[in-house]
Design a protein around this motif. Structure first.
Motif, short mmCIF file in Angstrom:
data_model
loop_
_atom_site.label_atom_id
_atom_site.label_comp_id
_atom_site.label_asym_id
_atom_site.label_seq_id
_atom_site.Cartn_x
_atom_site.Cartn_y
_atom_site.Cartn_z
N GLY A 1 0.85 -1.20 0.00
CA GLY A 1 0.00 0.00 0.00
C GLY A 1 0.88 1.24 0.00
O GLY A 1 2.08 1.17 0.27
N ARG A 2 0.27 2.42 -0.27
CA ARG A 2 1.02 3.69 -0.27
C ARG A 2 0.67 4.47 0.99
O ARG A 2 -0.46 4.42 1.46
CB ARG A 2 0.62 4.56 -1.46
CG ARG A 2 1.06 4.12 -2.81
CD ARG A 2 2.50 4.43 -3.16
NE ARG A 2 2.97 5.78 -2.88
CZ ARG A 2 4.20 6.03 -2.43
NH1 ARG A 2 5.04 5.06 -2.18
NH2 ARG A 2 4.59 7.27 -2.24
N ASN B 1 4.38 -4.16 8.17
CA ASN B 1 5.48 -3.22 8.36
C ASN B 1 5.30 -2.00 7.47
O ASN B 1 4.49 -2.02 6.54
CB ASN B 1 6.82 -3.90 8.05
CG ASN B 1 7.92 -3.29 8.91
OD1 ASN B 1 7.78 -2.19 9.43
ND2 ASN B 1 9.03 -4.02 9.04
N MET B 2 6.07 -0.95 7.77
CA MET B 2 6.01 0.27 6.95
C MET B 2 7.43 0.71 6.66
O MET B 2 8.27 0.77 7.56
CB MET B 2 5.27 1.38 7.71
CG MET B 2 3.86 1.01 8.11
SD MET B 2 3.01 2.35 8.96
CE MET B 2 2.54 3.41 7.61
N ILE C 1 8.69 6.16 14.16
CA ILE C 1 8.78 4.78 14.67
C ILE C 1 7.46 4.09 14.32
O ILE C 1 6.39 4.66 14.51
CB ILE C 1 8.94 4.76 16.21
CG1 ILE C 1 10.21 5.48 16.65
CG2 ILE C 1 8.94 3.33 16.76
CD1 ILE C 1 10.28 5.78 18.14
N PHE C 2 7.56 2.86 13.80
CA PHE C 2 6.35 2.04 13.63
C PHE C 2 6.52 0.81 14.49
O PHE C 2 7.51 0.09 14.37
CB PHE C 2 6.15 1.65 12.15
CG PHE C 2 5.00 0.70 11.97
CD1 PHE C 2 3.70 1.13 12.19
CD2 PHE C 2 5.20 -0.63 11.63
CE1 PHE C 2 2.62 0.26 12.06
CE2 PHE C 2 4.13 -1.50 11.49
CZ PHE C 2 2.84 -1.06 11.69
N ASP C 3 5.55 0.60 15.39
CA ASP C 3 5.62 -0.57 16.26
C ASP C 3 4.81 -1.71 15.63
O ASP C 3 3.58 -1.61 15.55
CB ASP C 3 5.05 -0.21 17.64
CG ASP C 3 5.21 -1.35 18.63
OD1 ASP C 3 5.26 -2.52 18.19
OD2 ASP C 3 5.28 -1.08 19.84
N VAL D 1 3.61 0.49 2.51
CA VAL D 1 3.07 -0.29 3.61
C VAL D 1 2.97 -1.74 3.15
O VAL D 1 2.45 -2.00 2.07
CB VAL D 1 1.64 0.21 3.96
CG1 VAL D 1 1.07 -0.53 5.14
CG2 VAL D 1 1.62 1.70 4.19
N SER D 2 3.52 -2.67 3.94
CA SER D 2 3.35 -4.09 3.54
C SER D 2 2.30 -4.74 4.42
O SER D 2 2.31 -4.59 5.65
CB SER D 2 4.67 -4.84 3.61
OG SER D 2 5.39 -4.48 4.75
#
Length: 328
Positions: free
Chosen positions: A199-200, A230-231, A241-243, A268-269
Motif C-alpha cells: 500500500g502507499r 510493516n512500513m 517509529i512504527f511498532d 506499507v506491507s
C-alpha cells in the motif's frame, strides 16, 4: 500539588495526616469553606523534613496556631500584609483546540477550551482590572471567586483583588458558532490495493491560520489497521517509529517550516492473502503555537488601583492541540 509538588498515591500515603487536615479545613460541616492554597498554607503549614521530625517527637501537628488574617477580612482568598521587593503580575492565556477534520479537509467539529492562569506577586491589597479587545468571544465562562461578577455582566471587564501567588483566574469555552480557526492542515494519500500486499502512505503537514507564528512541538500518531505488517517510510524531517506489535505509527516532526513543508512518504506491507483494510487510519496531531490565542482573544489592558507602586506586567499566549484528529 501546591503542598507536595506532585500528587501521587505514594505522596498521599506518606502525608495522609496533612492531607486529612487540609480537607478538614476546606470543608466546614460538609460545605466548601477555604479553598485558596495561600490561606490553607497559613492554617496548615506545608510539610518540611524538620517539621515532620519535630511532629513525630512531640506529637504535634501541622495546624497553625493563629487564624489566617484573610479568613477575618472581606477578601477571604488573600492573606494580609503581603510584601514583595519585585512587584509582578503575569497572566497566561492557554487555549486547547479540539477538532475533527474529514478526509476532504472540511471541519466536522472544532471547539476551544481556554484558561487564564495568573501568577500575582504584589504587595498590599492591589485591585486589578483586566479588559479584552473582544470579550464577546468568551462563552460559558467560569470565574475564580475573586472576580466581581456584576462588573463582568454589565461591562465585560474582569475586576478583582487577586489571591497571592498562582491561581486560575477563569476558564472558558469558544464554540463552533464563532467559527474556530484551524491552525494546521494535513494532505494525505493513503491507499491499499485489493489483491496486493503493498500500500502507499504519504502525508504532508502545513500551517493554515497561524498569523505568522511558528507551529512547533508537532507530533503525529496514527493507529494502522491490524493487517499491516510493516512500513518503510522516509521523513523529510524528524524521526518516526512504527511498532509492528501495537501497529502504532509515531512521527516526531518538530517545527513546521512554511518554506519546506514536512512530509512522510513510503510503502506499507500487508499480510499476504488478507483482504484490504475496511477503513483508512485516522491521524492524530499534537502541536503548540507560542504567542497566539487561536480564538483571537486579546487582552486590551491591565490596570491596578489601590496601591502606589508600578508593577511589572506580562501576558503570554499559547495554543496547543487537545484532541485533534484528521480522518483519511
Amino acid at each position: 500539588q501546591d503542598y507536595f509538588g506532585v500528587c501521587s498515591e505514594v505522596m498521599i500515603k506518606d502525608n495522609v495526616v496533612v492531607v486529612y487536615e487540609v480537607l478538614e479545613e476546606m470543608l466546614d460541616n460538609g460545605f466548601p469553606l477555604a479553598t485558596e492554597s495561600n490561606i490553607l498554607k497559613e492554617l496548615i503549614k506545608p510539610p518540611t523534613i524538620l517539621r515532620t521530625v519535630v511532629n513525630t517527637i512531640t506529637g504535634s501537628t501541622n495546624v497553625g496556631d493563629q487564624l489566617p488574617t484573610g479568613q477575618l477580612s472581606v477578601v477571604p482568598w488573600r492573606r494580609t500584609g503581603v510584601k514583595y521587593t519585585n512587584n509582578e503580575a503575569y497572566f497566561d492565556v492557554i487555549e486547547e483546540i479540539d477538532a475533527i477534520i474529514d478526509k476532504s479537509g472540511s471541519t466536522i467539529t472544532a471547539e476551544i477550551q481556554g484558561v487564564i492562569d495568573a501568577c500575582v506577586k504584589l504587595t498590599g491589597m492591589p485591585d486589578l482590572t483586566l479588559s479584552f479587545m473582544n470579550p464577546r468571544l468568551l462563552d460559558d465562562v467560569s470565574f475564580h471567586p475573586c472576580v466581581r461578577f456584576k462588573r463582568w455582566e454589565s461591562e465585560r471587564i474582569l475586576s478583582f483583588i487577586p489571591p497571592d501567588g498562582n491561581f486560575r483566574l477563569l476558564s472558558y469555552h469558544v464554540s463552533a458558532q464563532n467559527l474556530v480557526a484551524i491552525p494546521v492542515y494535513v494532505k494525505h494519500n493513503i491507499s491499499f490495493r485489493d489483491s496486493s500486499s503493498l500500500g502507499r502512505f504519504e502525508i504532508t503537514l502545513g500551517p493554515k491560520q497561524t498569523m505568522g507564528k511558528t507551529v512547533e512541538g508537532v507530533m503525529v500518531t496514527s493507529q494502522m489497521p491490524k493487517s499491516v505488517l510493516n512500513m518503510t517510510l522516509t521523513p523529510s524531517q524528524g524521526t518516526h517509529i512504527f511498532d509492528p506489535v501495537t501497529k502504532l505509527l509515531s512521527w516526531d516532526v518538530g517545527k513546521i517550516n512554511p518554506q519546506k513543508l514536512p512530509s512522510l512518504k513510503g510503502s506499507v506491507s500487508l499480510q499476504a492473502g488478507t483482504s484490504k483494510p475496511d477503513e483508512n487510519p485516522t491521524i492524530n496531531l499534537q502541536f503548540k503555537i507560542q504567542q497566539l490565542a487561536i480564538s483571537g482573544l486579546k487582552v486590551n489592558r491591565l490596570d491596578m488601583y489601590g496601591e502606589k507602586y508600578k508593577p511589572f506586567k506580562g501576558i503570554k499566549y499559547m495554543t496547543k492541540a487537545g484532541k485533534f484528529q484528521v480522518r483519511t
